[in-house]
Enzyme design. Structure first.
Site, PDB file in Angstrom:
ATOM      1  N   CYS A 118      -2.217  -2.134  15.368  1.00 60.50           N
ATOM      2  CA  CYS A 118      -1.923  -1.831  13.971  1.00 60.50           C
ATOM      3  C   CYS A 118      -2.387  -2.956  13.055  1.00 60.50           C
ATOM      4  O   CYS A 118      -2.037  -4.124  13.268  1.00 60.50           O
ATOM      5  CB  CYS A 118      -0.426  -1.599  13.801  1.00 60.50           C
TER       6      CYS A 118
ATOM      7  N   CYS B 109       4.507  -6.634   8.039  1.00 56.25           N
ATOM      8  CA  CYS B 109       5.363  -6.088   9.097  1.00 56.25           C
ATOM      9  C   CYS B 109       5.560  -7.147  10.180  1.00 56.25           C
ATOM     10  O   CYS B 109       4.597  -7.781  10.608  1.00 56.25           O
ATOM     11  CB  CYS B 109       4.728  -4.837   9.701  1.00 56.25           C
TER      12      CYS B 109
ATOM     13  N   CYS C 209      -3.287   6.239   9.611  1.00 59.60           N
ATOM     14  CA  CYS C 209      -2.188   5.649  10.362  1.00 59.60           C
ATOM     15  C   CYS C 209      -2.664   4.428  11.143  1.00 59.60           C
ATOM     16  O   CYS C 209      -3.641   4.491  11.881  1.00 59.60           O
ATOM     17  CB  CYS C 209      -1.616   6.701  11.317  1.00 59.60           C
TER      18      CYS C 209
ATOM     19  N   GLU D  32       0.815  -1.207   0.000  1.00 61.93           N
ATOM     20  CA  GLU D  32       0.000   0.000   0.000  1.00 61.93           C
ATOM     21  C   GLU D  32       0.852   1.261   0.000  1.00 61.93           C
ATOM     22  O   GLU D  32       1.940   1.295   0.580  1.00 61.93           O
ATOM     23  CB  GLU D  32      -0.906   0.040   1.239  1.00 61.93           C
TER      24      GLU D  32
ATOM     25  N   CYS E 123       2.623   8.544   1.895  1.00 61.95           N
ATOM     26  CA  CYS E 123       2.958   7.577   2.943  1.00 61.95           C
ATOM     27  C   CYS E 123       3.386   6.297   2.236  1.00 61.95           C
ATOM     28  O   CYS E 123       2.584   5.665   1.535  1.00 61.95           O
ATOM     29  CB  CYS E 123       1.740   7.332   3.833  1.00 61.95           C
TER      30      CYS E 123
ATOM     31  N   CYS F 226       2.593  -4.915  16.320  1.00 65.55           N
ATOM     32  CA  CYS F 226       2.004  -3.976  17.279  1.00 65.55           C
ATOM     33  C   CYS F 226       0.508  -4.238  17.393  1.00 65.55           C
ATOM     34  O   CYS F 226      -0.189  -4.401  16.388  1.00 65.55           O
ATOM     35  CB  CYS F 226       2.268  -2.542  16.839  1.00 65.55           C
TER      36      CYS F 226
END
Length: 358
Positions: free
Chosen positions: A136, A129, A348, A109, A122, A133
């Site tokens: 997220c 990832c 975010c 993305e 961004c 977290c």
């Protein structure tokens, strides 16, 4: 005319396998000039190639009509390194989310965030990832691989081409942990600066903190902004939100940030996602001020952007302002960032490689 947002042209088999090359995107003018001269072409072809890749958004060497047909046929199997546009969605606020398909089929993305004066992109640095977290969406999907330099630079060209205006700012806050892909991220920063013309001070690299990597980034002597994702005011709370924090004590992270400031002369931004009732209470603000006060730093508060997998809540405006007040009275520079693209899961913490309803 510049090529528009269309899939890459299929590679044409070349009669000369020795000409096969790594993607050209991400290479500097000097590197492209060296490449064309190695093919027996005059040096000025390097400048032409650079212009067509970075200014005219060529997706295939076949697009470059200033090259002879004979040479284009000869180098047809050399990839420029552009991705395919897989999906595109637009939020009411004008933020555009792009799903880009890489040559191996993986999806990443990128997000274009326009204002009257700026166009911010961004960008992602990894496919998925590994940091996991808890708040997220990207971390919920696991990790596949690092992005190559050309795959990072391509995201910026995609957005710039689509908007028809120059990109002014870059934030490495998309999918992935940039400092686990430092080699390619640093190369991409240099290319974005030298080849596309984006000032390094307009580029932000975000990290949750990888032991030793902030120091290594400082030693590259870039002029980028470092944004460190804290999201907690003490070690115990941080470990519940960021699993990797168990291997990187809070005090060690802050010490490395001090080193970054001393080496680069650039202040550090601390990102802090506010989660209602969990990390947004007055005593959290006091703890945070004690940790980040006393050196060149800035706290960027981000009200939580919801994802479906967890039930964290966004704090009220009153809670947010109370947290800001506690930091300000302790002389900590602070601002609140309300993320764009919330309606299309482009904000975010919401990025994930899947299609969304248009």
């Amino acid at each position: 005319m510049p090529a528009r947002l269309v899939p890459d042209s299929p590679a044409i088999a070349s009669a000369s396998p020795s000409l096969a090359s790594s993607p050209l995107l991400g290479k500097s003018l000097d590197e492209l000039t060296e490449w064309v001269t190695a093919q027996g072409q005059p040096k000025y072809r390097g400048k032409q190639l650079h212009q067509w890749i970075y200014e005219r958004y060529a997706r295939s060497l076949s697009d470059i009509t200033v090259f002879s047909k004979a040479w284009r046929a000869e180098i047809a199997d050399v990839p420029i390194g552009r991705s395919q546009l897989h999906f595109r969605s637009v939020s009411p606020d004008g933020t555009v989310k792009y799903l880009l398909k890489l040559t191996d089929g993986h999806i990443i993305e990128a997000v274009g965030i326009p204002t009257a004066k700026r166009l911010t992109v961004c960008v992602s640095s990894q496919v998925g990832c590994p940091m996991a977290c808890d708040f997220c969406a990207t971390g919920k999907g696991g990790f596949l691989r690092n992005l190559e330099t050309h795959e990072i630079v391509d995201q910026v060209l995609t957005v710039q081409d689509d908007f028809g205006r120059r990109v002014s700012n870059i934030v490495f806050m998309g999918m992935g942990e940039p400092l686990l892909n430092s080699k390619n991220v640093v190369k991409a920063v240099r290319s974005l600066n030298q080849d596309i013309g984006i000032g390094q001070r307009s580029i932000t690299v975000s990290t949750v903190g990888i032991p030793g990597q902030i120091r290594r980034l400082a030693e590259e002597h870039l002029q980028v902004t470092l944004a460190v994702s804290l999201h907690a005011s003490n070690q115990a709370l941080r470990e519940t939100l960021i699993p990797s924090a168990r291997k990187y004590p809070f005090t060690d992270l802050i010490e490395e940030c001090y080193e970054y400031v001393n080496i680069t002369g650039r202040r550090v931004t601390f990102e802090y996602i506010l989660l209602a009732g969990l990390n947004d209470l007055p005593h959290h603000a006091t703890e945070l001020a004690e940790m980040v006060g006393g050196f060149q730093s800035h706290v960027n508060l981000i009200p939580y952007n919801p994802i479906s997998e967890v039930d964290y809540q966004r704090p009220s405006d009153a809670q947010i302002q109370a947290f800001v007040h506690e930091l300000e009275k302790r002389h900590v520079a602070v601002s609140v960032r309300y993320s764009r693209g919330l309606e299309k899961d482009a904000a975010c913490g919401q990025l994930r490689a899947q299609k969304l309803a248009s």
